[in-house]
Design a protein around this motif. Structure first.
Motif, PDB file in Angstrom:
ATOM      1  N   ALA A 114       0.401  25.653  -1.405  1.00 44.03           N
ATOM      2  CA  ALA A 114       0.669  26.995  -1.927  1.00 44.03           C
ATOM      3  C   ALA A 114       0.107  28.006  -0.943  1.00 44.03           C
ATOM      4  CB  ALA A 114       0.043  27.187  -3.298  1.00 44.03           C
ATOM      5  N   SER A 115       0.624  29.222  -1.027  1.00 44.37           N
ATOM      6  CA  SER A 115       0.080  30.301  -0.207  1.00 44.37           C
ATOM      7  C   SER A 115       0.150  31.597  -0.999  1.00 44.37           C
ATOM      8  CB  SER A 115       0.838  30.426   1.111  1.00 44.37           C
ATOM      9  OG  SER A 115       2.184  30.713   0.872  1.00 44.37           O
ATOM     10  N   VAL A 116      -0.753  32.508  -0.643  1.00 41.90           N
ATOM     11  CA  VAL A 116      -0.797  33.810  -1.295  1.00 41.90           C
ATOM     12  C   VAL A 116      -1.257  34.833  -0.259  1.00 41.90           C
ATOM     13  CG1 VAL A 116      -3.157  33.490  -2.157  1.00 41.90           C
ATOM     14  CG2 VAL A 116      -1.649  35.103  -3.296  1.00 41.90           C
ATOM     15  N   ASP A 117      -0.663  36.004  -0.307  1.00 41.78           N
ATOM     16  CA  ASP A 117      -1.075  37.095   0.564  1.00 41.78           C
ATOM     17  C   ASP A 117      -1.781  38.109  -0.316  1.00 41.78           C
ATOM     18  OD1 ASP A 117      -1.256  39.391   2.210  1.00 41.78           O
ATOM     19  OD2 ASP A 117       0.459  38.684   3.370  1.00 41.78           O
TER      20      ASP A 117
ATOM     21  N   VAL B 201      -1.263  20.135  -9.745  1.00 38.80           N
ATOM     22  CA  VAL B 201      -2.520  20.234  -9.012  1.00 38.80           C
ATOM     23  C   VAL B 201      -2.953  21.700  -8.961  1.00 38.80           C
ATOM     24  CG1 VAL B 201      -3.664  19.863  -6.790  1.00 38.80           C
ATOM     25  CG2 VAL B 201      -2.014  18.187  -7.634  1.00 38.80           C
ATOM     26  N   MET B 202      -4.208  21.953  -9.340  1.00 36.69           N
ATOM     27  CA  MET B 202      -4.767  23.303  -9.296  1.00 36.69           C
ATOM     28  C   MET B 202      -6.050  23.287  -8.472  1.00 36.69           C
ATOM     29  SD  MET B 202      -4.102  24.796 -13.106  1.00 36.69           S
ATOM     30  CE  MET B 202      -5.025  23.539 -13.947  1.00 36.69           C
ATOM     31  N   VAL B 203      -6.289  24.401  -7.757  1.00 37.84           N
ATOM     32  CA  VAL B 203      -7.445  24.513  -6.879  1.00 37.84           C
ATOM     33  C   VAL B 203      -8.168  25.816  -7.173  1.00 37.84           C
ATOM     34  CG1 VAL B 203      -8.178  24.689  -4.477  1.00 37.84           C
ATOM     35  CG2 VAL B 203      -6.269  23.216  -5.074  1.00 37.84           C
ATOM     36  N   GLY B 204      -9.473  25.748  -7.248  1.00 42.47           N
ATOM     37  CA  GLY B 204     -10.308  26.942  -7.423  1.00 42.47           C
ATOM     38  C   GLY B 204     -11.546  26.813  -6.559  1.00 42.47           C
TER      39      GLY B 204
ATOM     40  N   VAL C 247      -9.104  35.032  -4.892  1.00 46.42           N
ATOM     41  CA  VAL C 247      -7.895  34.248  -5.136  1.00 46.42           C
ATOM     42  C   VAL C 247      -7.977  33.566  -6.497  1.00 46.42           C
ATOM     43  CG1 VAL C 247      -6.573  32.242  -4.366  1.00 46.42           C
ATOM     44  CG2 VAL C 247      -7.346  33.928  -2.711  1.00 46.42           C
ATOM     45  N   GLY C 248      -9.159  33.186  -6.933  1.00 46.03           N
ATOM     46  CA  GLY C 248      -9.315  32.523  -8.227  1.00 46.03           C
ATOM     47  C   GLY C 248      -8.753  31.119  -8.184  1.00 46.03           C
ATOM     48  N   VAL C 249      -7.808  30.839  -9.058  1.00 44.46           N
ATOM     49  CA  VAL C 249      -7.212  29.504  -9.140  1.00 44.46           C
ATOM     50  C   VAL C 249      -5.789  29.560  -8.599  1.00 44.46           C
ATOM     51  CG1 VAL C 249      -6.472  27.675 -10.720  1.00 44.46           C
ATOM     52  CG2 VAL C 249      -8.619  28.860 -11.121  1.00 44.46           C
TER      53      VAL C 249
END
Length: 183
Positions: free
Chosen positions: A24-27, A73-76, A165-167
């Motif tokens: 995943a990616s986030v800006d 799948v989750m990442v924090g 970013v959190g989770v």
């Protein structure tokens, strides 16, 4: 998963590909954050099927069940010393280390205990994992990391952004079906 006189158990071993299984990616404005998860090792697949089921059908169904290894799948905590990785299938991730990689990456590594059931198939095994995180600033006033041992300072400068970013929910990346080896 039970067996009867009308079904037979078949066991396979599957070697995971050495490529990410979820990403995943986030800006977040001034920093682009990308995360990918790679699992390394072998998984066992045990399936119970009717005797008239062809080997090709059993293999196809087993590979389909293996694809669930990357769902949910989750990442924090990617801005901390220990990232939290969870899975909808119930995998248990145990972090063993954290390594900085040039120029803007950190990898969290450890073991992942896999164990889930889908229909008439059970997938299990203990594999290694690498959670790669990159934080790429759009404009950085300081010099990029030169590979020195104080590389952690780069991530310390971006702790606030990474923590914001959190989770993240990772999206399963289709991986090529590898060989299923009968056990």
């Amino acid at each position: 998963m039970g067996t009867s006189e009308f079904s037979q158990a078949q066991a396979f071993r599957y070697t995971l590909p050495d490529t990410p299984i979820a990403a995943a990616s986030v800006d977040i404005g001034h920093v682009a954050v990308a995360v990918s998860l790679t699992l390394r090792g072998d998984l066992d697949v045990m399936t119970t099927t009717p005797p008239e089921t062809s080997v090709a059908e059993v293999r196809t169904r087993s590979l389909a069940v293996l694809r669930d290894v990357a769902t949910g799948v989750m990442v924090g905590g990617i801005g901390s010393t220990t990232a939290r990785v969870t899975s909808g299938a119930g995998h248990v991730f145990t972090q063993a280390g954290r390594t900085f990689r040039p120029p803007n990456r950190v990898a969290f590594t450890g073991k992942c205990a896999v164990g889930y059931i889908r229909g008439d198939a059970r997938v299990s095994g203990e594999v290694g994992y690498a959670l790669e995180v990159s934080a790429l600033p759009h404009h950085e006033d300081t010099q990029p990391w030169d590979g020195s041992p104080d590389a952690r300072t780069w991530f310390a400068r971006h702790d606030h952004e990474l923590s914001a970013v959190g989770v993240m929910v990772l999206v399963a990346v289709p991986f090529a079906p590898g060989p299923l080896v009968s056990r």
